[in-house]
Design a protein around this motif. Structure first.
Motif, PDB file in Angstrom:
ATOM      1  N   ARG A  24      42.357  62.347   4.641  1.00 19.50           N
ATOM      2  CA  ARG A  24      42.271  62.104   6.082  1.00 19.50           C
ATOM      3  C   ARG A  24      42.654  60.681   6.442  1.00 19.50           C
ATOM      4  NH1 ARG A  24      39.565  66.021   8.765  1.00 19.50           N
ATOM      5  NH2 ARG A  24      39.131  64.596  10.463  1.00 19.50           N
ATOM      6  N   CYS A  25      42.639  59.808   5.439  1.00 15.38           N
ATOM      7  CA  CYS A  25      43.010  58.432   5.748  1.00 15.38           C
ATOM      8  C   CYS A  25      44.502  58.223   5.522  1.00 15.38           C
ATOM      9  CB  CYS A  25      42.208  57.446   4.906  1.00 15.38           C
ATOM     10  SG  CYS A  25      42.570  57.545   3.162  1.00 15.38           S
ATOM     11  N   TRP A  64      31.740  68.866   6.292  1.00 11.16           N
ATOM     12  CA  TRP A  64      33.147  68.515   6.039  1.00 11.16           C
ATOM     13  C   TRP A  64      33.346  68.170   4.561  1.00 11.16           C
ATOM     14  CZ3 TRP A  64      34.890  63.612   4.473  1.00 11.16           C
ATOM     15  CH2 TRP A  64      36.284  63.463   4.432  1.00 11.16           C
ATOM     16  N   THR A 117      34.845  55.975   5.922  1.00 12.28           N
ATOM     17  CA  THR A 117      36.132  56.509   6.372  1.00 12.28           C
ATOM     18  C   THR A 117      35.903  57.632   7.384  1.00 12.28           C
ATOM     19  OG1 THR A 117      37.058  56.027   4.203  1.00 12.28           O
ATOM     20  CG2 THR A 117      38.309  57.529   5.599  1.00 12.28           C
ATOM     21  N   ASP A 151      37.123  57.972  11.175  1.00 10.60           N
ATOM     22  CA  ASP A 151      38.014  59.097  11.484  1.00 10.60           C
ATOM     23  C   ASP A 151      37.534  59.858  12.714  1.00 10.60           C
ATOM     24  OD1 ASP A 151      39.728  58.637   9.401  1.00 10.60           O
ATOM     25  OD2 ASP A 151      38.924  60.216   8.111  1.00 10.60           O
ATOM     26  N   ARG A 152      36.231  60.141  12.754  1.00  8.57           N
ATOM     27  CA  ARG A 152      35.710  60.947  13.859  1.00  8.57           C
ATOM     28  C   ARG A 152      35.765  60.184  15.187  1.00  8.57           C
ATOM     29  NH1 ARG A 152      37.590  64.403  13.039  1.00  8.57           N
ATOM     30  NH2 ARG A 152      36.500  65.466  14.721  1.00  8.57           N
TER      31      ARG A 152
END
Lengths: 508, 64
Positions: free
Chosen positions: B22-23, A163, A203, A207-208
């Motif tokens: 993404r945050c 990613w 983070t 997130d995952r």
């Protein structure tokens, strides 16, 4: 009865006292809230003070000389790992998942080992691979997680690394990561990283987990492990988190000078001996795993940066707990927070970890929140992270697939009068780490601690009530002979199921 | 690009990516924090300095 979900959240190298409610001024509002809503154990220890053995013990519920991962650089055999708590929970009908740093197998190996965590072998795993691994039906992994070793470029790496590099700008991100945005007084391995928080692996880990909680999990009960790779060194908190704590205001250890007088022989030997191994691994052990004596000003920079890393983890735990709440799962989920081991963080002039089992290194956080768990309770009985697997089995009704050395924490949670005598720790230290081979056994009671090297017979014993800074070694004191005998009997009570020594496959 | 006095050389593609971190939907408490909305500019996304916005962010998140 509805079976509770299990959500285990762990940090890496986090001391038990580096949380806001412990009084050191670390800003962890979400973990403070979790502790207020649940029960915390103030004398929880790690079963081993380095990552791989400690993590294998959490998974299996066994001491390290039984599952065989007695030092870093030794892989947990898949047939044992698959029967750990995740495999047992899966067999009982739980959905199992893992997010973050696993470290059940070695990253930097002498030869490709074929595991998904071996950096060399990771290239052979397709992007579609998501497990099963060590009993977890779904995994999303990162390799290493401590950016001293930068995220591997594809085709190497696992989910985080792929990613991170997917947009083709991984090298630019790494360049930002390595820049120091401030003056850290040349403190060892310490800088204000310019890596944008959006790409930080704390983070990503959250997130995952959040994505899975919201969209990917099934309808049945779940057992998930969310594993953050910080605040492990290097001390590289990204701005602005690195500046959340003022170095001038952080606390310094009460006793922060190196003191070898009266200590067992290995205290000095492991800091002065030449690690064994190849040139590269020796260099890594000398430059990455040993930190020279720091000035008070440098130590303040290290501590403040560490606190920033912890606050960033806390922030992401807050995000996960909100997602749990929003999914309507909070009332039927047992949330556990712990760490694999601690860090000296300046105690006795030491930083990082090694075979000096001072409490900063040995003691880890342990918070439980969930149905039937009293809010705002604190328990000072000696417990261990190997107690987690049997605790999960107790609450879920799952059957252990391996012999368990730990005991369920549930009786201690539900009966304030319940007691424990001791918790155990062991480490068979390979000479590739420090140049010294040791076979250590440690026993921790509520108020005492003793460590013995079974090979040389040397040891150390501390009265933690009278001597909380562990300055007076009572091991050879005639007045302490009775206490030493009692602690030796606790060590001798270890189950007689020590397994064969396993092969070292990589850097220990 | 200059953020808080620190100069960065970033490609346009990377800048676009930073604009959609993404945050971008961070929530830190029951209330919404200032950064709950996706940042509109690169300067806003790459919050690299402990400036006034960070003070707001940390205060809303109960870190200050």
């Amino acid at each position: 009865m509805i079976r509770p979900n299990i959500l285990l959240i762990s940090a890496d190298q986090l001391r038990a006292d580096c949380l806001g409610f412990e009084g050191r001024g670390v800003k962890t509002p979400h973990l403070d809230s979790l502790a207020g809503q649940g029960t915390r154990f103030s004398n929880c220890i790690t079963p081993c003070v380095v990552c791989q053995p400690a993590r294998a013990s959490i998974l299996t519920g066994q001491l390290c000389r039984t599952h065989g991962v007695h030092d870093n650089g030794i892989d947990l055999p898949p047939e044992i790992g698959a029967n750990g708590f995740a495999g047992a929970m899966a067999a009982a009908g739980y959905e199992t998942a893992f997010f973050g740093k696993a470290h059940f197998a070695t990253y930097h190996t002498f030869q490709p080992t074929g595991t998904p965590e071996c950096i060399e072998s990771s290239a052979s795993f397709p992007e579609t691979w998501n497990g099963p691994y060590m009993g977890f039906n779904r995994v999303e992994l990162m390799l290493v997680g401590h950016n001293w070793f930068l995220p591997e470029r594809p085709p190497r790496g696992q989910h985080y690394e792929r990613w991170f590099h997917a947009d083709g700008h991984g090298d630019e991100k790494n360049a930002l990561y390595l820049e120091n945005a401030g003056d850290t007084k040349e403190a060892a391995q310490t800088w204000h990283s310019k890596l944008p928080v959006a790409w930080h692996n704390s983070t990503w880990t959250a997130d995952r987990a959040i994505e899975w909680l919201r969209h990917a999990r099934g309808e049945g009960p779940f057992c998930a492990w969310v594993s953050f790779p910080d605040p492990h060194h290097p001390f590289d908190a990204p701005e602005p988190w690195s500046r959340l704590h003022d170095p001038a205001e952080v606390d310094l250890p009460a006793h922060r000078t190196r003191d070898f007088t009266g200590r067992p022989w290995w205290h000095e030997a492991v800091l002065t001996s030449e690690p064994q191994g190849t040139g590269k691994s020796v260099e890594i052990r000398k430059s990455y795993s040993r930190i020279p004596v720091q000035t008070d000003g440098q130590l303040r920079e290290i501590i403040a940066n560490t606190y920033g890393q912890i606050a960033l983890i806390d922030h992401n735990i807050g995000r996960i707990l909100i997602a749990l709440d929003e999914a309507g799962l909070d009332r039927n989920t047992i949330v556990v927070f712990t760490s694999d081991h601690g860090d000296w963080l300046g105690d006795h002039g030491l930083i990082l970890k090694g075979p000096m089992h001072y409490d900063g290194l040995l003691r880890v956080p342990m918070i439980l929140r969930g149905p039937g768990i009293p809010a705002g309770a604190a328990n000072d009985q000696p417990v261990s992270t190997i107690d987690l697997a049997p605790t999960f089995f107790d609450y879920s009704g799952a059957e252990a697939l391996l012999a368990q050395h730990g005991k369920s924490l549930r009786p201690l949670v539900e009966k304030p009068e319940a007691t424990r005598d001791f918790a155990l720790n062991e480490w068979e230290l390979l000479p590739s780490r420090t140049g010294v081979r040791l076979n250590l056994r440690t026993v921790r009671t509520r108020t005492e601690k003793m460590t013995v090297d079974l090979t040389s017979g040397a040891g150390e014993l501390y009265d933690l009530e009278r001597d909380p800074n562990e300055c007076v070694n009572l091991f050879d004191s005639p007045e302490s002979a009775g206490l030493r005998h009692r602690l030796e009997s606790f060590l001798a009570s270890r189950p007689d199921d020590i397994g064969p020594s396993r092969t070292q496959v990589g850097m220990a | 690009m200059s953020v808080g006095g620190t100069v960065y050389q970033l490609s346009q593609e990377m800048a676009c990516h930073i604009d959609r971190p993404r945050c971008g939907r961070i929530r830190l408490s029951k209330g919404r924090a200032p950064r709950d909305a996706a940042p509109e500019t690169l300067d806003e996304a790459v919050h690299l300095r402990m400036d006034e916005r960070d003070q707001d962010f940390f205060a809303a998140a109960k870190y200050l």
